[in-house]
Motif scaffolding. Structure first.
Motif, PDB file in Angstrom:
ATOM      1  N   SER A 174       0.827  -1.343  -0.010  1.00  8.75           N
ATOM      2  CA  SER A 174       0.167   0.088   0.109  1.00  8.75           C
ATOM      3  C   SER A 174       0.876   1.269  -0.145  1.00  8.75           C
ATOM      4  O   SER A 174       1.962   1.479   0.430  1.00  8.75           O
ATOM      5  CB  SER A 174      -1.006  -0.121   1.239  1.00  8.75           C
ATOM      6  N   ASP A 175       0.381   2.187  -0.469  1.00  8.05           N
ATOM      7  CA  ASP A 175       1.038   3.547  -0.587  1.00  8.05           C
ATOM      8  C   ASP A 175       2.360   3.514  -1.084  1.00  8.05           C
ATOM      9  O   ASP A 175       3.385   3.979  -0.607  1.00  8.05           O
ATOM     10  CB  ASP A 175       1.177   4.229   0.700  1.00  8.05           C
ATOM     11  N   ARG A 176       2.520   2.851  -2.320  1.00  6.71           N
ATOM     12  CA  ARG A 176       3.940   2.785  -2.632  1.00  6.71           C
ATOM     13  C   ARG A 176       4.399   3.980  -3.490  1.00  6.71           C
ATOM     14  O   ARG A 176       3.363   4.759  -3.889  1.00  6.71           O
ATOM     15  CB  ARG A 176       4.128   1.491  -3.891  1.00  6.71           C
ATOM     16  N   SER A 177       5.522   4.347  -3.173  1.00  4.91           N
ATOM     17  CA  SER A 177       6.060   5.708  -3.823  1.00  4.91           C
ATOM     18  C   SER A 177       5.918   5.671  -5.377  1.00  4.91           C
ATOM     19  O   SER A 177       5.937   4.730  -6.116  1.00  4.91           O
ATOM     20  CB  SER A 177       7.391   6.000  -3.421  1.00  4.91           C
ATOM     21  N   VAL A 178       5.687   6.753  -5.858  1.00  2.00           N
ATOM     22  CA  VAL A 178       5.394   7.100  -7.287  1.00  2.00           C
ATOM     23  C   VAL A 178       6.396   8.052  -7.935  1.00  2.00           C
ATOM     24  O   VAL A 178       6.689   9.175  -7.159  1.00  2.00           O
ATOM     25  CB  VAL A 178       3.802   7.266  -7.497  1.00  2.00           C
ATOM     26  N   PRO A 179       6.495   8.357  -9.372  1.00  2.00           N
ATOM     27  CA  PRO A 179       6.270   7.020  -9.944  1.00  2.00           C
ATOM     28  C   PRO A 179       6.986   5.706  -9.881  1.00  2.00           C
ATOM     29  O   PRO A 179       8.294   6.023  -9.503  1.00  2.00           O
ATOM     30  CB  PRO A 179       6.616   7.720 -11.505  1.00  2.00           C
TER      31      PRO A 179
ATOM     32  N   GLY B 195      -7.018   6.881 -13.915  1.00  4.72           N
ATOM     33  CA  GLY B 195      -5.805   7.323 -14.361  1.00  4.72           C
ATOM     34  C   GLY B 195      -4.449   7.023 -13.370  1.00  4.72           C
ATOM     35  O   GLY B 195      -3.600   7.633 -13.146  1.00  4.72           O
ATOM     36  N   ASP B 196      -4.690   5.836 -12.573  1.00  7.91           N
ATOM     37  CA  ASP B 196      -3.428   5.164 -11.640  1.00  7.91           C
ATOM     38  C   ASP B 196      -2.326   4.977 -12.287  1.00  7.91           C
ATOM     39  O   ASP B 196      -1.445   4.828 -11.706  1.00  7.91           O
ATOM     40  CB  ASP B 196      -4.121   4.261 -10.980  1.00  7.91           C
ATOM     41  N   PHE B 197      -2.367   4.458 -13.834  1.00  5.36           N
ATOM     42  CA  PHE B 197      -1.222   3.891 -14.451  1.00  5.36           C
ATOM     43  C   PHE B 197      -0.984   4.513 -15.557  1.00  5.36           C
ATOM     44  O   PHE B 197      -1.706   5.429 -16.280  1.00  5.36           O
ATOM     45  CB  PHE B 197      -1.718   2.353 -14.648  1.00  5.36           C
ATOM     46  N   PHE B 198       0.108   4.320 -16.030  1.00  7.62           N
ATOM     47  CA  PHE B 198       0.670   4.967 -17.446  1.00  7.62           C
ATOM     48  C   PHE B 198       1.375   3.662 -17.996  1.00  7.62           C
ATOM     49  O   PHE B 198       2.271   2.935 -17.210  1.00  7.62           O
ATOM     50  CB  PHE B 198       1.511   5.911 -17.297  1.00  7.62           C
ATOM     51  N   LEU B 199       1.311   3.552 -19.514  1.00  2.41           N
ATOM     52  CA  LEU B 199       1.911   2.327 -20.024  1.00  2.41           C
ATOM     53  C   LEU B 199       3.087   3.090 -20.948  1.00  2.41           C
ATOM     54  O   LEU B 199       2.644   3.657 -22.070  1.00  2.41           O
ATOM     55  CB  LEU B 199       1.042   1.504 -20.895  1.00  2.41           C
ATOM     56  N   ARG B 200       4.538   2.795 -20.624  1.00  5.20           N
ATOM     57  CA  ARG B 200       5.511   3.452 -21.469  1.00  5.20           C
ATOM     58  C   ARG B 200       5.985   2.338 -22.385  1.00  5.20           C
ATOM     59  O   ARG B 200       6.554   1.424 -21.650  1.00  5.20           O
ATOM     60  CB  ARG B 200       6.505   4.051 -20.281  1.00  5.20           C
TER      61      ARG B 200
ATOM     62  N   LEU C 135       3.186   3.105 -12.142  1.00  6.53           N
ATOM     63  CA  LEU C 135       2.111   3.378 -11.167  1.00  6.53           C
ATOM     64  C   LEU C 135       2.518   4.887 -11.083  1.00  6.53           C
ATOM     65  O   LEU C 135       3.782   5.242 -10.520  1.00  6.53           O
ATOM     66  CB  LEU C 135       2.674   2.840  -9.972  1.00  6.53           C
ATOM     67  N   VAL C 136       1.367   5.727 -11.379  1.00  4.19           N
ATOM     68  CA  VAL C 136       1.796   7.083 -11.395  1.00  4.19           C
ATOM     69  C   VAL C 136       0.851   7.747  -9.982  1.00  4.19           C
ATOM     70  O   VAL C 136       1.028   8.855  -9.710  1.00  4.19           O
ATOM     71  CB  VAL C 136       1.215   7.753 -12.703  1.00  4.19           C
ATOM     72  N   LYS C 137       0.079   7.095  -9.312  1.00  2.73           N
ATOM     73  CA  LYS C 137      -0.884   7.642  -8.238  1.00  2.73           C
ATOM     74  C   LYS C 137      -0.453   6.481  -7.015  1.00  2.73           C
ATOM     75  O   LYS C 137      -0.610   5.289  -7.434  1.00  2.73           O
ATOM     76  CB  LYS C 137      -2.118   7.681  -8.373  1.00  2.73           C
TER      77      LYS C 137
END
Length: 331
Positions: free
Chosen positions: A241-246, A274-279, A290-292
């Motif tokens: 839980s609450d892992r640092s981002v990004p 919008g919790d994720f982004f695919l790069r 993970l961005v949030k």
């Protein structure tokens, strides 16, 4: 001065016993042969006709510590923490720790007094006698990774369900899938931080069929598969839980590479907040970011799609269905 002898018998007359002396009431009559004398009692000295009390306490010391003058005499006293010996002059130290032991826990005798101390986990109270428990949990919030429980003279750390205490401070996830669980025969156990879940061993749904572990394929011979992704691969992972981002959390990569094709990647579903982004990291791979920060316990199902095309109008897609379980704690 009248004669103090009886003329017939020539015997001494005791003026002190006959009361014919003229000594003051505060004096003592001393009979002498043929006369008498007036003396002061012990502890007094004559000054003129009067008897004055002698202050023994101003003379060379008779007492070891304290002298108390009284009319005609004196007596000795000792300071607090000392005891007068049988000679009524000398003072010796009282070992309070042996005689009364006034301390609640540890007693140390010193000359004329004593000191109290406390065992580990306690502190001396304002009365300097009793001991109060030290609430270690209150004095520091970093003693335990999860929760601190104060106890008399000590403290202990506890962990939430799904975790076990290690090194007396930290909490380590229990792998229930290795230690026993309630999953059925047709289910597989997946451990995550703080618990476990049971998932079907065959996750495929019609018209997909299971071709290998967690890989579902829709046969091209089946008309129902015409507009569906060719394959769906099921993957599972857990994060705290609450892992640092990004934060990079999962990589998707093509298993089969065809010549003269172009692969593109996208999040097809499961990213409504919008919790994720695919790069995309190469022509055949991409990284899920993970961005949030996510708080658990919570399950996210994310469909990552790889679309393959070539210049011959060939078009195919495959899905990686990632079940992401966020644990309830940050450890």
């Amino acid at each position: 001065m009248p004669s103090a002898f009886d003329e017939e018998a020539d015997e001494d007359i005791d003026e002190c016993s006959t009361g014919t002396h003229n000594c003051r009431s505060d004096q003592l009559c001393l009979n002498l042969r043929g006369s008498f004398a007036c003396q002061c009692p012990a502890g007094y000295q004559k000054r003129g006709d009067q008897c004055i009390d002698i202050d023994e306490c101003v003379l060379p010391p008779f007492c070891h510590q304290r002298c108390v003058n009284i009319p005609g005499s004196y007596y000795c006293q000792c300071n607090s923490g000392f005891l007068l010996t049988t000679d009524n002059h000398t003072c010796i130290d009282i070992n309070e720790c042996d005689t009364s032991n006034p301390c609640a826990q540890l007693c140390y005798n010193i000359v004329g007094s004593f000191l109290c101390q406390c065992n580990q986990g306690f502190e001396l109270s304002p009365d300097r006698i009793n001991c109060d428990d030290v609430d270690e949990c209150r004095t520091s919030s970093f003693r335990c990774q999860y929760q601190c429980v104060n106890e008399p003279g000590r403290y202990s750390c506890v962990c939430p369900d799904g975790y076990q205490l290690v090194r007396g401070v930290n909490c380590q996830d229990i792998n229930e899938c290795e230690m026993g669980n309630e999953c059925r025969e047709d289910e597989m156990c997946w451990n995550y931080y703080g618990g476990y879940r049971c998932y079907p061993r065959n996750p495929c749904q019609e018209p997909y069929i299971l071709t290998s572990e967690n890989r579902c394929v829709c046969p091209v011979s089946n008309p129902l598969c015409r507009d569906l992704p060719y394959s769906i691969v099921h993957k599972y992972m857990s994060i705290r839980s609450d892992r640092s981002v990004p934060s990079d959390i999962f990589q998707i990569q093509a298993t089969t590479i065809f010549p003269n094709t172009i692969n593109t990647f996208r999040i097809k579903s499961g990213n409504e907040n919008g919790d994720f982004f695919l790069r995309q990291t190469s022509s055949v791979s991409a990284m899920l970011v993970l961005v949030k920060p996510l708080s658990g316990p919570r399950e996210h199902i994310i469909d990552l799609e790889m679309l393959t095309v070539n210049n011959m109008n060939y078009r195919s897609s495959s899905i990686l269905r990632l079940t992401l379980i966020v644990g309830p704690y940050s450890f």
